[in-house]
Design a protein around this motif. Sequence first.
Motif, PDB file in Angstrom:
ATOM      1  N   ASP A   1       3.092  15.801  14.701  1.00 51.73           N
ATOM      2  CA  ASP A   1       4.150  15.061  15.405  1.00 51.73           C
ATOM      3  C   ASP A   1       3.692  13.636  15.717  1.00 51.73           C
ATOM      4  O   ASP A   1       4.450  12.686  15.545  1.00 51.73           O
ATOM      5  N   ASP A   2       2.437  13.512  16.188  1.00 54.00           N
ATOM      6  CA  ASP A   2       1.888  12.184  16.499  1.00 54.00           C
ATOM      7  C   ASP A   2       1.903  11.289  15.265  1.00 54.00           C
ATOM      8  O   ASP A   2       2.296  10.117  15.340  1.00 54.00           O
ATOM      9  N   ILE A   3       1.464  11.850  14.148  1.00 49.00           N
ATOM     10  CA  ILE A   3       1.408  11.070  12.902  1.00 49.00           C
ATOM     11  C   ILE A   3       2.818  10.693  12.452  1.00 49.00           C
ATOM     12  O   ILE A   3       3.085   9.533  12.101  1.00 49.00           O
ATOM     13  N   ALA A   4       3.740  11.656  12.473  1.00 46.07           N
ATOM     14  CA  ALA A   4       5.123  11.383  12.065  1.00 46.07           C
ATOM     15  C   ALA A   4       5.729  10.292  12.946  1.00 46.07           C
ATOM     16  O   ALA A   4       6.347   9.341  12.432  1.00 46.07           O
ATOM     17  N   ASN A   5       5.530  10.406  14.254  1.00 43.19           N
ATOM     18  CA  ASN A   5       6.092   9.407  15.179  1.00 43.19           C
ATOM     19  C   ASN A   5       5.499   8.028  14.942  1.00 43.19           C
ATOM     20  O   ASN A   5       6.212   7.026  14.993  1.00 43.19           O
ATOM     21  N   GLU A   6       4.210   7.965  14.709  1.00 43.00           N
ATOM     22  CA  GLU A   6       3.561   6.674  14.507  1.00 43.00           C
ATOM     23  C   GLU A   6       4.130   5.925  13.309  1.00 43.00           C
ATOM     24  O   GLU A   6       4.235   4.704  13.309  1.00 43.00           O
ATOM     25  N   PHE A   7       4.515   6.674  12.283  1.00 47.02           N
ATOM     26  CA  PHE A   7       5.043   6.048  11.069  1.00 47.02           C
ATOM     27  C   PHE A   7       6.566   6.078  11.002  1.00 47.02           C
ATOM     28  O   PHE A   7       7.149   5.679   9.996  1.00 47.02           O
ATOM     29  N   GLY A   8       7.204   6.570  12.055  1.00 44.20           N
ATOM     30  CA  GLY A   8       8.665   6.631  12.065  1.00 44.20           C
ATOM     31  C   GLY A   8       9.211   7.560  11.009  1.00 44.20           C
ATOM     32  O   GLY A   8      10.262   7.294  10.416  1.00 44.20           O
ATOM     33  N   LEU A   9       8.480   8.635  10.758  1.00 45.20           N
ATOM     34  CA  LEU A   9       8.894   9.606   9.750  1.00 45.20           C
ATOM     35  C   LEU A   9       9.398  10.873  10.418  1.00 45.20           C
ATOM     36  O   LEU A   9       8.986  11.205  11.531  1.00 45.20           O
ATOM     37  N   SER A  10      10.233  11.584   9.715  1.00 46.43           N
ATOM     38  CA  SER A  10      10.598  12.916  10.200  1.00 46.43           C
ATOM     39  C   SER A  10       9.439  13.854   9.855  1.00 46.43           C
ATOM     40  O   SER A  10       8.652  13.578   8.937  1.00 46.43           O
ATOM     41  N   LYS A  11       9.345  14.950  10.590  1.00 44.24           N
ATOM     42  CA  LYS A  11       8.292  15.913  10.273  1.00 44.24           C
ATOM     43  C   LYS A  11       8.492  16.460   8.863  1.00 44.24           C
ATOM     44  O   LYS A  11       7.526  16.719   8.151  1.00 44.24           O
ATOM     45  N   LYS A  12       9.737  16.621   8.466  1.00 40.47           N
ATOM     46  CA  LYS A  12      10.034  17.131   7.122  1.00 40.47           C
ATOM     47  C   LYS A  12       9.442  16.202   6.055  1.00 40.47           C
ATOM     48  O   LYS A  12       8.833  16.661   5.083  1.00 40.47           O
ATOM     49  N   THR A  13       9.593  14.904   6.257  1.00 38.22           N
ATOM     50  CA  THR A  13       9.043  13.938   5.300  1.00 38.22           C
ATOM     51  C   THR A  13       7.522  14.015   5.285  1.00 38.22           C
ATOM     52  O   THR A  13       6.898  14.012   4.212  1.00 38.22           O
ATOM     53  N   LEU A  14       6.923  14.091   6.473  1.00 41.52           N
ATOM     54  CA  LEU A  14       5.463  14.184   6.554  1.00 41.52           C
ATOM     55  C   LEU A  14       4.969  15.450   5.863  1.00 41.52           C
ATOM     56  O   LEU A  14       3.997  15.414   5.101  1.00 41.52           O
ATOM     57  N   TYR A  15       5.655  16.570   6.106  1.00 39.05           N
ATOM     58  CA  TYR A  15       5.242  17.831   5.484  1.00 39.05           C
ATOM     59  C   TYR A  15       5.530  17.863   3.984  1.00 39.05           C
ATOM     60  O   TYR A  15       4.959  18.684   3.271  1.00 39.05           O
ATOM     61  N   SER A  16       6.372  16.975   3.497  1.00 37.20           N
ATOM     62  CA  SER A  16       6.566  16.887   2.039  1.00 37.20           C
ATOM     63  C   SER A  16       5.355  16.197   1.388  1.00 37.20           C
ATOM     64  O   SER A  16       5.072  16.386   0.207  1.00 37.20           O
ATOM     65  N   MET A  17       4.631  15.391   2.174  1.00 35.19           N
ATOM     66  CA  MET A  17       3.429  14.711   1.669  1.00 35.19           C
ATOM     67  C   MET A  17       2.167  15.540   1.878  1.00 35.19           C
ATOM     68  O   MET A  17       1.252  15.482   1.063  1.00 35.19           O
ATOM     69  N   PHE A  18       2.125  16.260   2.984  1.00 37.31           N
ATOM     70  CA  PHE A  18       0.940  17.052   3.349  1.00 37.31           C
ATOM     71  C   PHE A  18       1.410  18.440   3.766  1.00 37.31           C
ATOM     72  O   PHE A  18       2.218  18.563   4.690  1.00 37.31           O
ATOM     73  N   GLU A  19       0.917  19.438   3.095  1.00 38.73           N
ATOM     74  CA  GLU A  19       1.346  20.817   3.360  1.00 38.73           C
ATOM     75  C   GLU A  19       1.200  21.188   4.837  1.00 38.73           C
ATOM     76  O   GLU A  19       2.046  21.848   5.414  1.00 38.73           O
ATOM     77  N   ASN A  20       0.101  20.727   5.437  1.00 37.13           N
ATOM     78  CA  ASN A  20      -0.163  21.014   6.849  1.00 37.13           C
ATOM     79  C   ASN A  20      -1.226  20.038   7.349  1.00 37.13           C
ATOM     80  O   ASN A  20      -1.703  19.186   6.598  1.00 37.13           O
TER      81      ASN A  20
ATOM     82  N   MET B   1       0.855  -1.190   0.000  1.00 37.79           N
ATOM     83  CA  MET B   1       0.000   0.000   0.000  1.00 37.79           C
ATOM     84  C   MET B   1       0.893   1.243   0.000  1.00 37.79           C
ATOM     85  O   MET B   1       1.932   1.289   0.647  1.00 37.79           O
ATOM     86  N   ASP B   2       0.495   2.229  -0.722  1.00 37.04           N
ATOM     87  CA  ASP B   2       1.187   3.497  -0.788  1.00 37.04           C
ATOM     88  C   ASP B   2       1.269   4.123   0.611  1.00 37.04           C
ATOM     89  O   ASP B   2       0.281   4.146   1.342  1.00 37.04           O
ATOM     90  N   LYS B   3       2.449   4.607   0.986  1.00 39.75           N
ATOM     91  CA  LYS B   3       2.670   5.163   2.324  1.00 39.75           C
ATOM     92  C   LYS B   3       1.740   6.337   2.608  1.00 39.75           C
ATOM     93  O   LYS B   3       1.184   6.455   3.707  1.00 39.75           O
ATOM     94  N   LYS B   4       1.526   7.193   1.623  1.00 44.48           N
ATOM     95  CA  LYS B   4       0.652   8.348   1.819  1.00 44.48           C
ATOM     96  C   LYS B   4      -0.782   7.902   2.122  1.00 44.48           C
ATOM     97  O   LYS B   4      -1.426   8.427   3.032  1.00 44.48           O
ATOM     98  N   VAL B   5      -1.270   6.930   1.371  1.00 44.94           N
ATOM     99  CA  VAL B   5      -2.618   6.410   1.594  1.00 44.94           C
ATOM    100  C   VAL B   5      -2.710   5.775   2.976  1.00 44.94           C
ATOM    101  O   VAL B   5      -3.693   5.962   3.705  1.00 44.94           O
ATOM    102  N   GLU B   6      -1.677   5.049   3.359  1.00 42.22           N
ATOM    103  CA  GLU B   6      -1.641   4.419   4.678  1.00 42.22           C
ATOM    104  C   GLU B   6      -1.702   5.477   5.787  1.00 42.22           C
ATOM    105  O   GLU B   6      -2.426   5.310   6.779  1.00 42.22           O
ATOM    106  N   ILE B   7      -0.988   6.559   5.611  1.00 42.96           N
ATOM    107  CA  ILE B   7      -1.000   7.651   6.594  1.00 42.96           C
ATOM    108  C   ILE B   7      -2.388   8.280   6.667  1.00 42.96           C
ATOM    109  O   ILE B   7      -2.908   8.532   7.763  1.00 42.96           O
ATOM    110  N   ILE B   8      -3.000   8.520   5.510  1.00 40.68           N
ATOM    111  CA  ILE B   8      -4.346   9.125   5.485  1.00 40.68           C
ATOM    112  C   ILE B   8      -5.337   8.210   6.197  1.00 40.68           C
ATOM    113  O   ILE B   8      -6.149   8.671   7.004  1.00 40.68           O
ATOM    114  N   GLU B   9      -5.280   6.904   5.921  1.00 39.78           N
ATOM    115  CA  GLU B   9      -6.205   5.964   6.556  1.00 39.78           C
ATOM    116  C   GLU B   9      -6.031   5.948   8.072  1.00 39.78           C
ATOM    117  O   GLU B   9      -7.009   5.956   8.819  1.00 39.78           O
ATOM    118  N   LYS B  10      -4.786   5.914   8.530  1.00 40.80           N
ATOM    119  CA  LYS B  10      -4.529   5.868   9.975  1.00 40.80           C
ATOM    120  C   LYS B  10      -4.926   7.196  10.624  1.00 40.80           C
ATOM    121  O   LYS B  10      -5.512   7.201  11.710  1.00 40.80           O
TER     122      LYS B  10
END
Length: 193
Positions: free
Chosen positions: A26-45, A1-10
């Motif tokens: 921060d909660d979402i980034a931590n749950e997926f073991g992502l840096s905030k920078k990576t998360l913000y590259s997928m979702f503007e905010n 499954m695409d990581k972005k879709v997985e993040i949206i579902e969770k």
Amino acid sequence: MDKKVEIIEKALDHFLKKGSKIITMDDIANEFGLSKKTLYSMFENKETLLNEAVNLLWNNFLNEVETIKSSNENPLIKIIQIYTVAIQRISNINPIFLISLKKYHYEVLCEYEQHKLFMFEKVVKPLLEDAKKQKLIREDINIELFYYINFEDIDEKLWKYKVFEKHSIQEALDYFIILKLRGILTKENFDLF
């Protein structure tokens, strides 16, 4: 499954259970073991993530609706089946979800409301019009007024009256949908359901 879709579902799962205020990026980034920078590259905010989550919620529901609409049932049975799915879904959502949208995320709330309008315009209204053409419901029924009085804010009414704390999904369906539809049936179709 695409990581972005997985993040949206969770994220959707979290938002539906806890509302949007308490869940942070921060909660979402931590749950997926992502840096905030990576998360913000997928979702503007957070608003963007929340909006995509709300769209996923509605798209999943509308996929089920399309299956029901394509069945051979009469239009009123289709409405009952659609609202059976809707009420089941609403029963799994914490009311804080909608409260937090209203309080903190106006644009996402508007998107949510647009989906509700789509449900009326493209799903329920045509089914009621079809029922009227088939003489299943009375000719004098104002479909828009009937919908807005009875069905428009069903999610909020179910939560406001704490229906799921005291009653079954079937009772909610009976009192919020079936009995209201029965009230507009033609005499010859009164025992339709």
